[in-house]
Design a protein around this motif. Structure first.
Motif, short mmCIF file in Angstrom:
data_model
loop_
_atom_site.label_atom_id
_atom_site.label_comp_id
_atom_site.label_asym_id
_atom_site.label_seq_id
_atom_site.Cartn_x
_atom_site.Cartn_y
_atom_site.Cartn_z
N ALA A 187 -43.06 -13.11 -4.68
CA ALA A 187 -42.60 -12.46 -3.45
C ALA A 187 -41.30 -13.08 -2.95
CB ALA A 187 -43.66 -12.57 -2.36
N LEU A 188 -41.03 -14.32 -3.37
CA LEU A 188 -39.81 -15.01 -2.95
C LEU A 188 -38.82 -15.14 -4.10
CD1 LEU A 188 -41.31 -17.90 -0.77
CD2 LEU A 188 -40.52 -15.64 -0.04
N GLY A 189 -39.04 -14.37 -5.14
CA GLY A 189 -38.25 -14.54 -6.35
C GLY A 189 -37.26 -13.43 -6.63
N LEU A 190 -37.24 -12.98 -7.88
CA LEU A 190 -36.25 -12.02 -8.35
C LEU A 190 -36.66 -10.61 -7.96
CD1 LEU A 190 -35.63 -13.60 -11.86
CD2 LEU A 190 -34.12 -13.66 -9.87
N ARG A 191 -36.32 -10.27 -6.72
CA ARG A 191 -36.64 -8.95 -6.18
C ARG A 191 -35.36 -8.28 -5.72
NH1 ARG A 191 -40.98 -8.61 -1.67
NH2 ARG A 191 -40.45 -6.44 -2.11
N GLY A 192 -35.40 -6.94 -5.63
CA GLY A 192 -34.28 -6.19 -5.06
C GLY A 192 -32.97 -6.46 -5.77
N VAL A 193 -31.89 -6.66 -4.99
CA VAL A 193 -30.57 -6.88 -5.60
C VAL A 193 -30.52 -8.19 -6.37
CG1 VAL A 193 -29.33 -5.48 -3.92
CG2 VAL A 193 -29.71 -7.91 -3.45
N ARG A 194 -31.49 -9.08 -6.15
CA ARG A 194 -31.52 -10.34 -6.89
C ARG A 194 -31.78 -10.12 -8.38
NH1 ARG A 194 -35.57 -13.53 -2.70
NH2 ARG A 194 -34.24 -13.37 -0.84
N LEU A 195 -32.31 -8.95 -8.74
CA LEU A 195 -32.55 -8.65 -10.15
C LEU A 195 -31.27 -8.74 -10.96
CD1 LEU A 195 -34.97 -5.57 -10.07
CD2 LEU A 195 -35.45 -7.81 -11.03
N ALA A 196 -30.14 -8.48 -10.29
CA ALA A 196 -28.86 -8.50 -11.00
C ALA A 196 -28.55 -9.88 -11.57
CB ALA A 196 -27.75 -8.06 -10.07
N GLN A 197 -29.20 -10.92 -11.07
CA GLN A 197 -28.97 -12.26 -11.60
C GLN A 197 -29.43 -12.37 -13.05
OE1 GLN A 197 -30.07 -14.23 -7.30
NE2 GLN A 197 -30.34 -15.51 -9.11
N VAL A 198 -30.48 -11.61 -13.41
CA VAL A 198 -31.01 -11.68 -14.78
C VAL A 198 -30.79 -10.38 -15.55
CG1 VAL A 198 -32.72 -13.46 -14.30
CG2 VAL A 198 -33.31 -11.07 -13.93
N ARG A 199 -30.64 -9.26 -14.82
CA ARG A 199 -30.42 -7.96 -15.49
C ARG A 199 -29.32 -7.19 -14.77
NH1 ARG A 199 -34.86 -6.04 -18.40
NH2 ARG A 199 -33.53 -4.25 -18.88
N ILE A 256 -26.87 4.92 0.00
CA ILE A 256 -27.40 3.87 -0.86
C ILE A 256 -27.90 2.72 0.01
CG2 ILE A 256 -26.82 2.17 -2.62
CD1 ILE A 256 -24.75 4.14 -3.71
N LEU A 257 -29.12 2.28 -0.26
CA LEU A 257 -29.75 1.21 0.51
C LEU A 257 -30.00 0.01 -0.41
CD1 LEU A 257 -31.09 0.31 3.21
CD2 LEU A 257 -33.23 1.30 2.35
N LEU A 258 -29.53 -1.15 -0.01
CA LEU A 258 -29.65 -2.37 -0.82
C LEU A 258 -30.79 -3.22 -0.29
CD1 LEU A 258 -25.85 -3.26 -0.98
CD2 LEU A 258 -27.20 -2.04 -2.71
N GLY A 298 -26.08 0.99 3.08
CA GLY A 298 -26.85 0.32 4.12
C GLY A 298 -27.59 -0.90 3.59
N VAL A 299 -28.06 -1.72 4.51
CA VAL A 299 -28.81 -2.92 4.17
C VAL A 299 -30.24 -2.75 4.65
CG1 VAL A 299 -29.10 -5.37 4.67
CG2 VAL A 299 -26.82 -4.45 4.19
N MET A 300 -31.18 -3.07 3.77
CA MET A 300 -32.58 -3.06 4.16
C MET A 300 -32.90 -4.41 4.81
SD MET A 300 -35.81 -1.88 1.88
CE MET A 300 -37.39 -1.50 2.66
N ILE A 301 -33.31 -4.34 6.06
CA ILE A 301 -33.61 -5.57 6.81
C ILE A 301 -35.08 -5.90 6.59
CG2 ILE A 301 -33.59 -6.72 9.04
CD1 ILE A 301 -30.82 -5.96 8.10
N GLU A 302 -35.32 -6.81 5.66
CA GLU A 302 -36.70 -7.24 5.36
C GLU A 302 -36.79 -8.75 5.24
OE1 GLU A 302 -37.69 -5.42 1.58
OE2 GLU A 302 -35.58 -5.40 1.07
#
Length: 875
Positions: free
Chosen positions: A659-671, A693-695, A731-735
């Motif tokens: 839940a605190l890892g490679l989620r959302g736009v962070r996926l771009a770090q590995v893919r 587009i929502l990030l 837009g930015v998803m505020i989560e």
């Protein structure tokens, strides 16, 4: 309903939702003690005359009056429940007693917000006060009414009523003025709150029914017979007034005692009123159901809500019928062939179930069955089973041992997703064992007639189990199963997902208290307040049944008005959009009146595919959705895979805390190619309305600037205008709490914000939203979460940006006024919730929401916020 010389047509005195009299949250009216009629949940603030007539009674507090029509029918209009206790605050009569009025004339104006906040209910009653002489001969089938226009009741004189009245007048009984034979007298002091208003007058009259006596009440030099409710009300005897009762007849003494007892009942002696039907979001919202301050009422079992709703039924324990396989086999070749045949039969059934779920739009359910099909092909499972068969074991024994061993390994892992796969494996093991037993067609799915009781009265059933699996619920007869209840389980289990998609209330983690309830126990499943009521009394059953009926009526009325704009009472339009995950969802959103799509979960389009989606796949999927929306805008979230959403083709590295890892736009770090392909695909879509587009999972300004630059570069490479970045809204998803706290910085570069309250809540409260033991405390109305939302809207306002909410909180009617008050202007919810949320918005004043919302941030807990919301904005 056409009017004749013998009938009187009564039009709606208020605009609003029409209710049967039994749904009015006051037993005096609901039980017909005052007279026949109907209820109206008002959407307007002016009572108008339902017919021509004379005002024969006007309450001193202005909350009720009675008209006498030219034909003699006396029509009471009573605004709200217990509104006499407001002592006139919020009410402004437009007429005086004795005035002649025409149908449609204004009678009473009232402050809708003020009365709603202070009264127990706003439900308004229109009833016949002299039902002995007139009767309701017809009713409208409409669900909503427009004040002064909609004909709601047809009234006709009772044959022979006049002659009967004459005969009664000639009888040797006590007259209203106290003269006549054998008169008994008694002086009493009115203890009923508010004095002699409609409720105590009706109760006093009802108290002497069946007694051979007549009773009159004397006060202030005037008198009235208890046979005439209007005459009693016109005496205007207030609380604490001393009145004289005069009775005669064979049962005069008993009648005098019964009437006196009613008139001297204090507020503490009032009977419990029926719950306010429909009060609170998807909850009956009454102390009778929920108790007070979180306290469980007697006979109530607390659990965790896995699917919302309220249902009444008879408890029936699910008795699992999984065959016990023999250990010894009948030969290696025969056992291998039997296992392959059973696997093929189960696979065919799963394929059928998956297609059926997809056809009705249940994508999550379809995905579960698709994943189970993939498990059937797992070479490790087959290899382990074949090894046991080669050792002389039966196919059933070998498959059970193989799936059990693998499930035990997965269960021991800390990763929650692995534990869920363990449950899936065990479920699959049961399916195959049933198929091996020779009942692949019947036993693989639930054959409801064999597991359901055959009650003669056809009562709905609440199906209970230690824990249901998907195969248990396949083919569930929703006409007979009212709800599900589990001893164990969690709100994110696959059985819970299926229950939500079927629209069946579901409670999990009810514990040993549920196990102690025998088959046949009457129960109420309250999926909104996470409680099960065992053996409820008749009063609670009647109250909940009334609330359920009212919910059905309200859903129908809301759906009828779903395509109209959601505009607050002070004229501010709020966009109510839908969260979707497929083209079928898009069509469903349009059908339910969604103004737009507030969240397209693109990962759901490809989660169960065989390979990562290419740009062309994204273009094709989103183009089809854009066309299905018929010119409505859509917010498209980039792939949000990770955490509790896994895709086999992604092959993410194992994480201790996903839940605190490679989620959302962070996926771009590995893919990195994964998100580039999606952006290329989205830029190729041609839509009639904005495709925003929502990030997801953005936590700082640098990330937003990086992706804006990347979108600009990809647009240029695709041949878009150099101005493409300005044309494409991002837009930015505020989560993430960091994003909420930096909202003012992000808003400088973002076009809009969309708040994902599910993740924002789990990160703010440091509680895993998929953890069953914490589910009851995961409340997005926690003041800390509300402060995050407030920080977001304040930051957005500094740069003129708009803010929406796409998380589950947007679909909670109790939370809607809070969100609007904090500055949210768009609510995105599941398609089926759109009509109800639009209806909720229309009842609110934005100015009032703004005035009160800030104070909620100072409260100590989510429970305190919910209590305040129920008080300020009764649903």
């Amino acid at each position: 309903m056409a009017e004749t010389s013998e009938t009187l047509l009564l039009r709606a005195p208020l605009s609003g939702v029409l209710l049967p009299l039994a749904a009015v949250p006051d037993p005096v009216f609901a039980d017909g003690m005052f007279g026949d009629g109907l209820g109206i949940d008002p959407l307007s603030d002016t009572v108008v005359a339902p017919c021509d007539g004379i005002v024969v009674h006007l309450a001193a507090t202005g909350h009720a009056l009675t008209l006498q029509a030219p034909c003699g029918a006396q029509v009471l209009v009573h605004v709200g429940v217990d509104t006499v206790l407001l002592r006139g605050e919020g009410f402004a009569p437009c007429v005086a007693q004795g005035d002649a009025v025409r149908q449609g004339d204004a009678l009473i104006r009232f402050d809708l917000d003020r009365v709603a906040r202070q009264a127990r209910s706003l439900v308004t009653v229109m009833a016949l006060a002299n039902g002995n002489a007139f009767t309701v001969a017809g009713r409208t089938d409409a669900l909503r009414a427009e004040a002064g226009r909609t004909v709601v009741l047809k009234v006709r004189a009772v044959a022979g009523a006049a002659s009967a009245a004459s005969a009664g007048a000639a009888a040797p009984a006590c007259q209203a003025d106290g003269t006549g034979p054998a008169a008994l007298r008694r002086t009493v002091t009115l203890a009923c709150a508010g004095g002699l208003h409609a409720r105590p007058a009706a109760r006093a009259r009802a108290a002497m029914q069946g007694l051979d006596a007549t009773v009159a009440l004397h006060y202030g030099g005037r008198h009235a017979s208890l046979a005439s409710l209007v005459a009693l009300l016109a005496l205007a005897a207030g609380e604490g007034a001393t009145v004289e009762l005069v009775a005669s007849g064979r049962d005069a003494s008993a009648a005098l005692e019964a009437v006196a007892r009613e008139l001297q009942r204090t507020a503490a002696g009032e009977e419990q009123a029926a719950p306010a039907a429909g009060a609170a979001p998807a909850s009956v919202g009454t102390s009778a159901l929920t108790g007070t301050s979180g306290e469980l009422p007697p006979g109530c079992i607390g659990g965790v809500a896995a699917a919302p709703g309220i249902a009444i039924g008879v408890l029936h324990w699910w008795r699992e019928a999984t065959p016990e396989p023999h250990e010894a086999g009948q030969g290696m070749e025969a056992e291998r062939a039997a296992l392959r045949a059973a696997l093929a039969a189960v696979d065919a059934r799963l394929a059928h179930d998956s297609e059926a779920a997809s056809a009705r739009g249940a994508r999550a359910e379809a995905g579960i069955f698709a994943m189970h099909r993939a498990l059937l092909e797992d070479p490790a499972l087959l290899g382990a089973a074949d090894t046991l068969i080669d050792a002389g074991k039966s196919a059933g024994f070998a498959w059970r041992e193989a799936t059990g061993a693998e499930a035990a390994v997965l269960s021991a892992m800390a990763d929650r997703r692995a534990a869920e796969r363990a449950a899936d494996l065990l479920d699959l093991g049961k399916r195959v064992l049933r198929a091996l037993a020779g009942n692949a067609a019947a036993d693989v799915s639930v054959d409801m007639p064999t597991v359901m009781p055959t009650d003669a009265d056809g009562q709905p059933v609440v199906l209970a189990a230690d824990e249901f699996t998907p195969s248990d619920l396949t083919g569930l007869d929703c006409d007979r199963v009212a709800a599900l209840a589990m001893v164990r389980g969690g709100p994110t289990s696959h059985a819970a997902i299926i229950a939500r998609q079927l629209g069946i209330p579901c409670l999990v983690a009810l514990g040993s208290a549920l196990e102690r309830l025998p088959d046949g126990t009457p129960v109420i499943v309250d999926g909104d307040n996470a409680r099960l009521h065992a053996s409820p009394d008749a009063h609670l059953l009647a109250a909940v049944a009334s609330a359920v009926r009212l919910r059905t009526q309200r859903r129908q009325a809301d759906l009828h008005a779903a395509h109209a704009a959601a505009t607050t009472r002070d004229g501010v339009r709020i966009e109510v959009a839908a969260n979707i995950g497929s083209v079928d969802d898009a069509r469903n959103a349009v059908a339910h009146g969604a103004d737009a799509v507030g969240l397209l979960r693109t990962e759901l389009l490809f989660l169960h595919g065989d390979a990562a989606p290419a740009a062309a796949d994204h273009t094709a999927a989103c183009q089809a959705i854009a066309e299905a929306l018929g010119g409505r805008s859509a917010i498209v979230r980039t792939l949000d895979i990770g955490g509790d959403k896994d895709a086999a083709w992604l092959r993410l590295p194992a994480e201790d805390n996903p839940a605190l890892g490679l989620r959302g736009v962070r996926l771009a770090q590995v893919r990195p190619q994964l998100l580039d392909e999606q952006l290329r695909g989205l830029l190729a879509v041609r839509a009639r309305a904005p495709l925003r587009i929502l990030l997801p999972m953005v936590s700082e300004v640098g990330e937003l600037l990086h992706w804006r630059a990347r979108i600009r570069a990809l647009a240029a490479a695709a041949g878009h205008d150099a101005d493409a970045d300005a044309q494409i809204e991002v837009g930015v998803m505020i989560e993430v709490p960091a994003a909420a706290l930096l909202a003012d910085q992000l808003a400088e570069h973002a076009d809009f914000f969309s708040i994902g309250t599910n993740d924002l809540t789990q990160y703010t409260l440091a509680m895993d939203r998929c953890q069953p033991e914490l589910a009851a405390r995961m409340d997005a109305l926690h003041p800390a979460v509300l402060r995050m939302i407030a920080a977001t809207t304040e930051g957005a306002a500094r740069h003129g940006r708009w803010v929406g909410v796409c998380g589950a909180l947007a679909g909670d009617p109790l939370a809607v006024p809070v969100l609007l008050g904090l500055g949210v202007t768009e609510l995105s919810v599941d398609a089926g919730l759109v009509p109800g949320i639009k209806a909720r918005v229309r009842t609110l004043s934005l100015a009032d929401c703004r005035q009160r919302a800030a104070g909620l941030l100072q409260l100590p807990s989510a429970a305190a916020v919910r209590d305040a919301c129920r008080h300020y904005w009764p649903a």
